[in-house]
Design a protein around this motif. Structure first.
Motif, PDB file in Angstrom:
ATOM      1  N   ILE A 113      45.501  86.604  49.962  1.00 14.99           N
ATOM      2  CA  ILE A 113      44.570  85.610  49.426  1.00 14.99           C
ATOM      3  C   ILE A 113      44.856  84.296  50.127  1.00 14.99           C
ATOM      4  N   VAL A 114      43.796  83.692  50.659  1.00  7.75           N
ATOM      5  CA  VAL A 114      43.914  82.397  51.331  1.00  7.75           C
ATOM      6  C   VAL A 114      43.116  81.386  50.511  1.00  7.75           C
ATOM      7  N   LEU A 115      43.799  80.378  50.018  1.00 10.04           N
ATOM      8  CA  LEU A 115      43.134  79.314  49.274  1.00 10.04           C
ATOM      9  C   LEU A 115      43.007  78.109  50.195  1.00 10.04           C
ATOM     10  N   ASN A 116      41.768  77.778  50.533  1.00  3.20           N
ATOM     11  CA  ASN A 116      41.466  76.659  51.434  1.00  3.20           C
ATOM     12  C   ASN A 116      41.153  75.413  50.591  1.00  3.20           C
ATOM     13  N   LYS A 117      41.075  74.297  51.266  1.00  2.00           N
ATOM     14  CA  LYS A 117      40.774  72.994  50.647  1.00  2.00           C
ATOM     15  C   LYS A 117      41.822  72.605  49.606  1.00  2.00           C
ATOM     16  N   VAL A 142      46.061  76.605  52.350  1.00  2.00           N
ATOM     17  CA  VAL A 142      45.739  75.957  53.622  1.00  2.00           C
ATOM     18  C   VAL A 142      44.732  74.831  53.413  1.00  2.00           C
ATOM     19  N   CYS A 143      44.614  74.040  54.473  1.00  2.00           N
ATOM     20  CA  CYS A 143      43.589  73.011  54.532  1.00  2.00           C
ATOM     21  C   CYS A 143      42.949  73.116  55.913  1.00  2.00           C
ATOM     22  N   GLY A 144      41.742  73.649  55.962  1.00  5.45           N
ATOM     23  CA  GLY A 144      41.052  73.822  57.234  1.00  5.45           C
ATOM     24  C   GLY A 144      40.794  72.507  57.939  1.00  5.45           C
ATOM     25  N   LYS A 145      40.570  71.457  57.175  1.00  2.93           N
ATOM     26  CA  LYS A 145      40.257  70.149  57.756  1.00  2.93           C
ATOM     27  C   LYS A 145      41.451  69.559  58.505  1.00  2.93           C
ATOM     28  N   SER A 146      42.634  69.601  57.884  1.00  2.00           N
ATOM     29  CA  SER A 146      43.821  69.016  58.517  1.00  2.00           C
ATOM     30  C   SER A 146      44.632  70.047  59.309  1.00  2.00           C
ATOM     31  N   GLY A 147      44.378  71.328  59.043  1.00  2.00           N
ATOM     32  CA  GLY A 147      45.136  72.381  59.722  1.00  2.00           C
ATOM     33  C   GLY A 147      46.398  72.778  58.985  1.00  2.00           C
ATOM     34  N   GLY A 148      46.654  72.178  57.827  1.00  2.00           N
ATOM     35  CA  GLY A 148      47.855  72.497  57.053  1.00  2.00           C
ATOM     36  C   GLY A 148      47.900  73.958  56.641  1.00  2.00           C
ATOM     37  N   GLY A 149      49.018  74.626  56.939  1.00  2.21           N
ATOM     38  CA  GLY A 149      49.223  76.018  56.565  1.00  2.21           C
ATOM     39  C   GLY A 149      48.597  77.033  57.507  1.00  2.21           C
ATOM     40  N   ILE A 150      47.793  76.580  58.459  1.00  4.45           N
ATOM     41  CA  ILE A 150      47.080  77.496  59.356  1.00  4.45           C
ATOM     42  C   ILE A 150      48.040  78.186  60.333  1.00  4.45           C
ATOM     43  N   GLU A 151      48.998  77.449  60.860  1.00  3.98           N
ATOM     44  CA  GLU A 151      49.914  78.022  61.849  1.00  3.98           C
ATOM     45  C   GLU A 151      50.737  79.151  61.236  1.00  3.98           C
ATOM     46  N   GLU A 152      51.228  78.956  60.020  1.00  9.46           N
ATOM     47  CA  GLU A 152      51.985  80.001  59.330  1.00  9.46           C
ATOM     48  C   GLU A 152      51.111  81.239  59.113  1.00  9.46           C
ATOM     49  N   LEU A 153      49.864  81.009  58.752  1.00  6.99           N
ATOM     50  CA  LEU A 153      48.926  82.110  58.554  1.00  6.99           C
ATOM     51  C   LEU A 153      48.719  82.879  59.857  1.00  6.99           C
ATOM     52  N   LYS A 154      48.522  82.169  60.951  1.00  8.26           N
ATOM     53  CA  LYS A 154      48.328  82.803  62.264  1.00  8.26           C
ATOM     54  C   LYS A 154      49.532  83.661  62.654  1.00  8.26           C
ATOM     55  N   GLN A 155      50.725  83.141  62.417  1.00 10.81           N
ATOM     56  CA  GLN A 155      51.942  83.870  62.787  1.00 10.81           C
ATOM     57  C   GLN A 155      52.023  85.208  62.058  1.00 10.81           C
ATOM     58  N   GLY A 156      51.571  85.241  60.817  1.00  9.56           N
ATOM     59  CA  GLY A 156      51.625  86.466  60.039  1.00  9.56           C
ATOM     60  C   GLY A 156      50.576  87.495  60.437  1.00  9.56           C
ATOM     61  N   LEU A 157      49.645  87.102  61.294  1.00  7.84           N
ATOM     62  CA  LEU A 157      48.564  88.005  61.688  1.00  7.84           C
ATOM     63  C   LEU A 157      48.703  88.526  63.112  1.00  7.84           C
ATOM     64  N   LYS A 158      49.743  88.116  63.809  1.00  7.46           N
ATOM     65  CA  LYS A 158      49.923  88.563  65.194  1.00  7.46           C
ATOM     66  C   LYS A 158      49.974  90.077  65.270  1.00  7.46           C
ATOM     67  N   ASN A 159      49.272  90.612  66.260  1.00  4.09           N
ATOM     68  CA  ASN A 159      49.238  92.053  66.539  1.00  4.09           C
ATOM     69  C   ASN A 159      48.683  92.882  65.378  1.00  4.09           C
ATOM     70  N   LYS A 160      47.809  92.295  64.587  1.00  3.16           N
ATOM     71  CA  LYS A 160      47.172  93.007  63.492  1.00  3.16           C
ATOM     72  C   LYS A 160      45.661  92.910  63.651  1.00  3.16           C
ATOM     73  N   VAL A 161      44.976  93.979  63.299  1.00  8.42           N
ATOM     74  CA  VAL A 161      43.518  93.926  63.209  1.00  8.42           C
ATOM     75  C   VAL A 161      43.223  93.391  61.814  1.00  8.42           C
ATOM     76  N   SER A 162      42.625  92.211  61.750  1.00  8.41           N
ATOM     77  CA  SER A 162      42.399  91.540  60.476  1.00  8.41           C
ATOM     78  C   SER A 162      40.931  91.197  60.302  1.00  8.41           C
ATOM     79  N   VAL A 163      40.495  91.185  59.046  1.00  4.63           N
ATOM     80  CA  VAL A 163      39.152  90.734  58.711  1.00  4.63           C
ATOM     81  C   VAL A 163      39.279  89.657  57.640  1.00  4.63           C
ATOM     82  N   PHE A 164      38.325  88.744  57.660  1.00  2.00           N
ATOM     83  CA  PHE A 164      38.272  87.673  56.681  1.00  2.00           C
ATOM     84  C   PHE A 164      37.076  87.911  55.771  1.00  2.00           C
ATOM     85  N   ALA A 165      37.256  87.670  54.486  1.00  2.00           N
ATOM     86  CA  ALA A 165      36.168  87.804  53.518  1.00  2.00           C
ATOM     87  C   ALA A 165      36.200  86.598  52.602  1.00  2.00           C
TER      88      ALA A 165
END
Length: 175
Positions: A113-117, A142-165
């Motif tokens: 679960i990703v909570l934005n804003k 995360v905060c899409g506007k400032s980028g907060g938490g995005i890098e950690e999220l990206k690291q956890g998705l490396k080498n995975k086939v992922s979908v967003f809903a």
């Protein structure tokens, strides 16, 4: 012609891009017999390919999928990220639960679960989400506007086939 296995990473207008275990890219079409057999290549599919020329391929067959989605067309998904806003619009837990149930029903092994804003969401909303879901799903704030938490999220998705809903539906991230 060399026969090998690869993973479909892109598909546009019946032309597919396949990457092999060695990291080599091939572009080509699926054999017509696959369509007659009711098999349509999806992003994420593992495929048996032959290469008549350097960089070109023919998709000969598809390897059985562990899971799939029809929209977007994606197969062998490792991770589903259910994205909701902490505010604007207000967090709808019933809708979030429906997305989680759907992802579980598709046999996707990892659901997050990703909570934005989070910068404008109340602490009360964030705490409520944590109290309900933290022992079941991995949570990302995360905060899409400032980028907060995005890098950690990206690291956890490396080498995975992922979908967003989320409220706008299912989307595959760019590869």
């Amino acid at each position: 012609m060399t026969e090998m296995t690869g993973r479909i990473i892109k598909g546009v207008g019946g032309l597919y891009t396949v990457v092999t275990e060695e990291g080599r890219l091939y572009k080509g079409k699926a054999r017509g017999i696959l369509r007659k057999q009711g098999k349509k290549p999806y992003i994420g599919d593992f495929a048996l390919i032959t290469s008549p020329e350097e960089g070109e391929c023919i998709i000969e067959d598809l390897i059985e999928r562990k899971n799939s989605l029809i929209r977007p067309r994606a197969a062998n998904i490792d991770c589903a990220l259910i994205v909701f806003a902490a505010a604007e619009p207000e967090l709808n837990l019933d809708l979030l639960d429906r997305f989680l149930i759907f992802a579980e029903s598709r046999n996707i092994p990892e659901i997050r679960i990703v909570l934005n804003k989070c910068d404008i969401g109340s602490t009360e909303v964030i705490n409520k989400l944590e109290s309900i879901y933290k022992n079941i799903y991995r949570l990302h704030f995360v905060c899409g506007k400032s980028g907060g938490g995005i890098e950690e999220l990206k690291q956890g998705l490396k080498n995975k086939v992922s979908v967003f809903a989320g409220r706008r539906g299912w989307e595959s991230p760019p590869l």
